[in-house]
Design an enzyme around this catalytic site. Structure first.
Site, PDB file in Angstrom:
ATOM      1  N   HIS A   1       7.831  37.202  14.333  1.00  0.00           N
ATOM      2  CA  HIS A   1       8.525  38.096  13.412  1.00  0.00           C
ATOM      3  C   HIS A   1       9.911  37.552  13.068  1.00  0.00           C
ATOM      4  O   HIS A   1      10.747  37.331  13.955  1.00  0.00           O
ATOM      5  CB  HIS A   1       8.656  39.474  14.055  1.00  0.00           C
ATOM      6  CG  HIS A   1       9.507  40.437  13.285  1.00  0.00           C
ATOM      7  ND1 HIS A   1       9.292  40.717  11.954  1.00  0.00           N
ATOM      8  CD2 HIS A   1      10.581  41.192  13.660  1.00  0.00           C
ATOM      9  CE1 HIS A   1      10.192  41.604  11.542  1.00  0.00           C
ATOM     10  NE2 HIS A   1      10.985  41.894  12.555  1.00  0.00           N
TER      11      HIS A   1
ATOM     12  N   ASP B   1       2.678  38.460  11.014  1.00  0.00           N
ATOM     13  CA  ASP B   1       3.886  39.120  11.502  1.00  0.00           C
ATOM     14  C   ASP B   1       3.514  40.536  11.956  1.00  0.00           C
ATOM     15  O   ASP B   1       2.987  41.324  11.176  1.00  0.00           O
ATOM     16  CB  ASP B   1       4.935  39.175  10.388  1.00  0.00           C
ATOM     17  CG  ASP B   1       6.258  39.798  10.821  1.00  0.00           C
ATOM     18  OD1 ASP B   1       6.262  40.690  11.688  1.00  0.00           O
ATOM     19  OD2 ASP B   1       7.297  39.399  10.260  1.00  0.00           O
TER      20      ASP B   1
ATOM     21  N   SER C   1      13.961  41.601   8.847  1.00  0.00           N
ATOM     22  CA  SER C   1      13.259  42.801   9.279  1.00  0.00           C
ATOM     23  C   SER C   1      13.743  44.019   8.492  1.00  0.00           C
ATOM     24  O   SER C   1      13.689  44.007   7.263  1.00  0.00           O
ATOM     25  CB  SER C   1      13.446  42.967  10.797  1.00  0.00           C
ATOM     26  OG  SER C   1      12.544  43.903  11.318  1.00  0.00           O
TER      27      SER C   1
END
Length: 504
Positions: free
Chosen positions: A442, A413, A191
């Site tokens: 994600h 995502d 991320s």
């Protein structure tokens, strides 16, 4: 690097070796990790000035040949990261065990000191609807978010605020590299951690052995635009969750098919706006709880059970637990949120005119109502943040032509939309993209999808990557993380969530 950005730590700072000892975290002790402290300058441009301390964890390699060190970051920004040191055990074929794995609580977070906290009771109950359907609601949220920014400017750790950009953390990681005595390291970021990896590689290209990035941020859109990109992406992910619930009407009794479940959700939301469940759970708390399913399909059964308990029986306990698990209160409870803002608000230049924010949210709310206004208010303190944003780093991929770079993303995502992975693939000439086609979760690599996980093992073992495909597309397509089926006996109360790399 753009003008105005912090520079890499000068050689004048004498980094000290880390003294490794017993970890306080029982999970780290179980993984045979050792923990220590890395001392770094508060301001990397002033190496003889005040210092701060970073909590660091390490799980050493247990198999040969020794292939080096993997530095990890779970994202946020604002998430503590020492818990990631045992992650090498999840890499197939025991390849991860040939590396030393390091976790770090970035400056201002977790067990690092000083710790930033601005208002530990910020995430309360029964707040006005995120959607500003009246001038009163709009005034409430503007005042609340402006006050939070002001509180951060008056916090005990306010000296951190000018020194928590991604460039500062990248320089910290390079001091860690120096402290362990290695010339090159592999960076594994999730991320926001993918952006930290990109910035590290931009500042220190000669010290990168390989990059693995899962849930990839487009470095040209940080951070105001990237947060806007999330709104329609989360709408699609939320719709996928509603469709999943609609496949099991006899389990959850929320309706058959996505549209029916959506109508149940909308009726419930209106009811909670008039009468919060237990005097606490209003539409905001409901949406914040359901957001967990938007990030990760593994939570579908828990979130669906909590939703069903509230909608069918009036029992808010599951929703309360999901909401509070992601939005804690108590001493320093807002640390992750405060550091999320402190980093994002200063990493780039944000619009300061409220009309810009309002116009963008009104436009997006028409097609993506689930998250748009919630996301607006989550990030709104950046509009009046006490430290000015600076021009973003110009990530170009220069000097990395021969560095193996593996990008990972599910094609739907929601938190770091797939377009970011495609953009990074264009920027980095040696990058290869592995896509989980049709997935809505994600940053879920090393979760058991062999096609994806084996690609990670290959790059860590030999530097091998899939062949580069022509055009603007993935180089390798894999199945996504499969959505689970409901348990035979649906859980009525959702579990507390583990630490994650999720932030809006």
């Amino acid at each position: 690097m753009a003008s105005g950005e912090a520079v890499a730590a000068p050689a004048a700072f004498a980094v000290q070796p880390i003294t490794w000892g017993r970890c306080a975290d029982p999970d780290l002790r179980k993984a045979k990790a050792r923990c220590g402290t890395l001392v770094v300058p508060l301001d990397h441009a002033d190496p003889t000035g005040p210092t701060i301390s970073l909590a660091v964890s390490r799980v050493k390699h247990t198999r040969g040949p020794f292939r080096g060190a993997v530095f990890t970051n779970p994202g946020g920004p604002g998430s503590d990261g020492t818990w990631l040191a045992p992650y090498g055990s999840y890499v197939p074929r025991k390849v991860g065990l040939t590396y030393d794995w390091y976790g770090v609580d970035p400056r201002g977070t977790g067990a690092s000191r000083p710790l930033l906290s601005c208002d530990s009771s910020y995430f309360g109950w029964n707040r006005p609807d995120y959607v500003p359907t009246s001038a009163t609601i709009m005034k409430y949220w503007r005042h609340t978010t402006e006050k939070y920014a002001k509180d951060c400017g008056r916090s005990k750790a306010k000296r951190l605020l000018a020194h928590v950009r991604t460039t500062d953390s990248a320089a910290d990681f390079d001091l860690l590299r120096q402290a362990i005595g290695l010339d090159k390291i592999t960076f594994f970021g999730f991320s926001y951690g993918t952006y930290l990896a990109q910035v590290y590689a931009t500042l220190f290209p000669d010290h990168v052995q390989a990059l693995v990035m899962d849930g990839v941020i487009d470095p040209d859109r940080v951070f105001y635009r990237s947060n806007l990109d999330q709104d329609p992406a989360f709408q699609k992910s939320f719709n996928a969750f509603l469709a999943w619930v609609g496949k099991y009407p006899s389990t959850y009794h929320l309706g058959k098919g996505r549209k029916a479940v959506e109508r149940t959700y909308e009726r419930l939301r209106k009811r909670l706006k008039r009468h919060p469940a237990g005097g606490k759970v209003g539409p905001d708390e409901l949406d914040d709880a359901l957001l967990n399913a938007g990030y990760y399909n593994g939570y579908y059964p828990y979130v669906a059970s909590a939703l069903a308990a509230l909608a069918n029986d009036g029992n808010p306990q599951g929703i309360k637990q999901l909401y509070r698990g992601s939005n804690p209160v108590g001493k320093n409870a807002d640390n992750s949120f405060a550091m999320y803002l402190a980093t994002q608000c200063t990493d780039a230049v944000w619009p300061t005119d409220w009309k810009t924010w309002a116009a963008d949210s009104r436009r997006l709310d028409r097609k993506a109502p689930f998250l748009t206004w919630a996301n607006n208010w989550f990030n709104a303190p950046c509009r009046t943040w006490p430290v000015a944003g600076t021009p973003r780093v110009d990530v170009t991929g220069a000097g990395l032509d021969d560095v193996p770079i593996l990008l990972l993303s599910e094609t739907h995502d929601p938190a770091t939309p797939y377009a970011g992975a495609l953009a990074a693939r264009r920027i980095f000439p040696s990058a290869r993209l592995v896509a989980g086609v049709g997935g809505y979760s994600h940053a879920v690599s090393l979760s058991g999808v062999a096609c994806t996980d084996n690609a990670i093992a290959a790059v860590l073992e030999t530097g091998a990557l899939p062949a580069r495909a022509s055009g603007n597309r993935a180089d390798k397509e894999c199945p996504p993380l499969a959505a689970p089926k409901p348990p035979k006996k649906a859980a009525r109360v959702a579990p507390l969530l583990h630490r994650t790399w999720w932030s809006r």
